[in-house]
Write a protein that holds these residues in place. Sequence first.
Motif, PDB file in Angstrom:
ATOM      1  N   THR A 142       0.845  -1.197   0.000  1.00  0.00           N
ATOM      2  CA  THR A 142       0.000   0.000   0.000  1.00  0.00           C
ATOM      3  C   THR A 142       0.884   1.252   0.000  1.00  0.00           C
ATOM      4  O   THR A 142       2.065   1.178  -0.322  1.00  0.00           O
ATOM      5  N   LEU A 143       0.318   2.398   0.338  1.00  0.00           N
ATOM      6  CA  LEU A 143       1.108   3.627   0.385  1.00  0.00           C
ATOM      7  C   LEU A 143       1.972   3.665   1.640  1.00  0.00           C
ATOM      8  O   LEU A 143       1.586   3.110   2.669  1.00  0.00           O
ATOM      9  N   PRO A 144       3.115   4.350   1.596  1.00  0.00           N
ATOM     10  CA  PRO A 144       3.861   4.597   2.834  1.00  0.00           C
ATOM     11  C   PRO A 144       2.950   5.340   3.822  1.00  0.00           C
ATOM     12  O   PRO A 144       2.157   6.207   3.424  1.00  0.00           O
ATOM     13  N   GLY A 145       3.069   4.991   5.110  1.00  0.00           N
ATOM     14  CA  GLY A 145       2.202   5.627   6.108  1.00  0.00           C
ATOM     15  C   GLY A 145       2.300   7.138   6.090  1.00  0.00           C
ATOM     16  O   GLY A 145       1.294   7.837   6.247  1.00  0.00           O
ATOM     17  N   SER A 146       3.511   7.648   5.874  1.00  0.00           N
ATOM     18  CA  SER A 146       3.683   9.109   5.897  1.00  0.00           C
ATOM     19  C   SER A 146       2.913   9.769   4.759  1.00  0.00           C
ATOM     20  O   SER A 146       2.380  10.874   4.916  1.00  0.00           O
ATOM     21  N   PHE A 147       2.842   9.093   3.613  1.00  0.00           N
ATOM     22  CA  PHE A 147       2.134   9.709   2.487  1.00  0.00           C
ATOM     23  C   PHE A 147       0.618   9.577   2.652  1.00  0.00           C
ATOM     24  O   PHE A 147      -0.139  10.488   2.321  1.00  0.00           O
ATOM     25  N   LYS A 148       0.175   8.451   3.204  1.00  0.00           N
ATOM     26  CA  LYS A 148      -1.263   8.315   3.502  1.00  0.00           C
ATOM     27  C   LYS A 148      -1.672   9.404   4.504  1.00  0.00           C
ATOM     28  O   LYS A 148      -2.758   9.985   4.409  1.00  0.00           O
ATOM     29  N   ASN A 149      -0.774   9.674   5.445  1.00  0.00           N
ATOM     30  CA  ASN A 149      -1.021  10.737   6.434  1.00  0.00           C
ATOM     31  C   ASN A 149      -1.209  12.089   5.730  1.00  0.00           C
ATOM     32  O   ASN A 149      -2.124  12.849   6.059  1.00  0.00           O
ATOM     33  N   LEU A 150      -0.357  12.358   4.736  1.00  0.00           N
ATOM     34  CA  LEU A 150      -0.509  13.607   3.973  1.00  0.00           C
ATOM     35  C   LEU A 150      -1.892  13.658   3.327  1.00  0.00           C
ATOM     36  O   LEU A 150      -2.600  14.664   3.408  1.00  0.00           O
ATOM     37  N   LEU A 151      -2.264  12.552   2.694  1.00  0.00           N
ATOM     38  CA  LEU A 151      -3.563  12.553   2.006  1.00  0.00           C
ATOM     39  C   LEU A 151      -4.713  12.698   3.003  1.00  0.00           C
ATOM     40  O   LEU A 151      -5.710  13.372   2.722  1.00  0.00           O
ATOM     41  N   ASP A 152      -4.579  12.088   4.188  1.00  0.00           N
ATOM     42  CA  ASP A 152      -5.625  12.237   5.208  1.00  0.00           C
ATOM     43  C   ASP A 152      -5.847  13.713   5.554  1.00  0.00           C
ATOM     44  O   ASP A 152      -6.977  14.139   5.779  1.00  0.00           O
ATOM     45  N   TRP A 153      -4.746  14.482   5.577  1.00  0.00           N
ATOM     46  CA  TRP A 153      -4.880  15.908   5.907  1.00  0.00           C
ATOM     47  C   TRP A 153      -5.593  16.692   4.812  1.00  0.00           C
ATOM     48  O   TRP A 153      -6.006  17.833   5.041  1.00  0.00           O
ATOM     49  N   THR A 154      -5.734  16.126   3.617  1.00  0.00           N
ATOM     50  CA  THR A 154      -6.412  16.870   2.542  1.00  0.00           C
ATOM     51  C   THR A 154      -7.921  16.642   2.555  1.00  0.00           C
ATOM     52  O   THR A 154      -8.664  17.391   1.935  1.00  0.00           O
ATOM     53  N   VAL A 155      -8.365  15.596   3.262  1.00  0.00           N
ATOM     54  CA  VAL A 155      -9.791  15.221   3.184  1.00  0.00           C
ATOM     55  C   VAL A 155     -10.685  16.313   3.772  1.00  0.00           C
ATOM     56  O   VAL A 155     -11.749  16.634   3.224  1.00  0.00           O
TER      57      VAL A 155
END
Length: 187
Positions: A86-99
């Motif tokens: 899946t995505l690296p956790g740090s990048f998923k975290n970035l995307l979570d902040w955009t929601v």
Amino acid sequence: MSTLPVILLLSGSLRALSTNEAVLRTADAVAPSAGVRTVRYEGLAALPHFNPDDDADPLPVPVAGLRAAIDRAAGILICTPEYAGTLPGSFKNLLDWTVGGTEISDKPVAWVNAAAPGRGQGAEATLRAVLGYTGAGIMESACLKVPVDRGMIGEDGLITAPEVRRQLGEVLGLLATTGERATAQRA
Ligand SMILES: Cc1cc2nc3c(=O)[nH]c(=O)nc-3n(C[C@H](O)[C@H](O)[C@H](O)COP(=O)(O)O)c2cc1C
């Protein structure tokens, strides 16, 4: 000041010798010939862990910076590794902040899968799913598969293959045209 459309480059890797970073550095290098201005986002490591309690005014400074960078961009190009399917956790975290923001809504987004042939599909599937939740305008026709190994990267840290450079320029142009059209329609 330049009036060229801005494409934000988002890397999902924090590794010093990252191949994904090399793709985005190369996109940066070919941007002028594609008629766009690229901005590399460099705040991935500084983003706090996503917490809905903090997704409120005033936003944490790094998060406000991320959302402002997205807001200023006509489009977004992502290049990320796959970790554990899946995505690296740090990048998923970035995307979570955009929601929780509206900045990425309908913004044209494409990605480059730089993994070896047949690899990286879990990361692509997760990008598709998560970006779907953010409301981003995924441009499947602009997404690339460009397997990158260290041998393709020159001493200047850029990918040397002319075909890859041409493809990256084309993607940047597509994102910019689509983003500018969407902005004009909203105006
Ligand atoms: C902990 C870890 C897990 C990985 N899991 C996968 C995986 O599930 N699928 C895959 O295709 N590659 C996987 N890889 C390989 C990386 O995606 C690959 O090394 C990639 O080039 C790293 O990107 P970078 O060079 O930009 O840092 C993994 C690498 C690490 C370190």
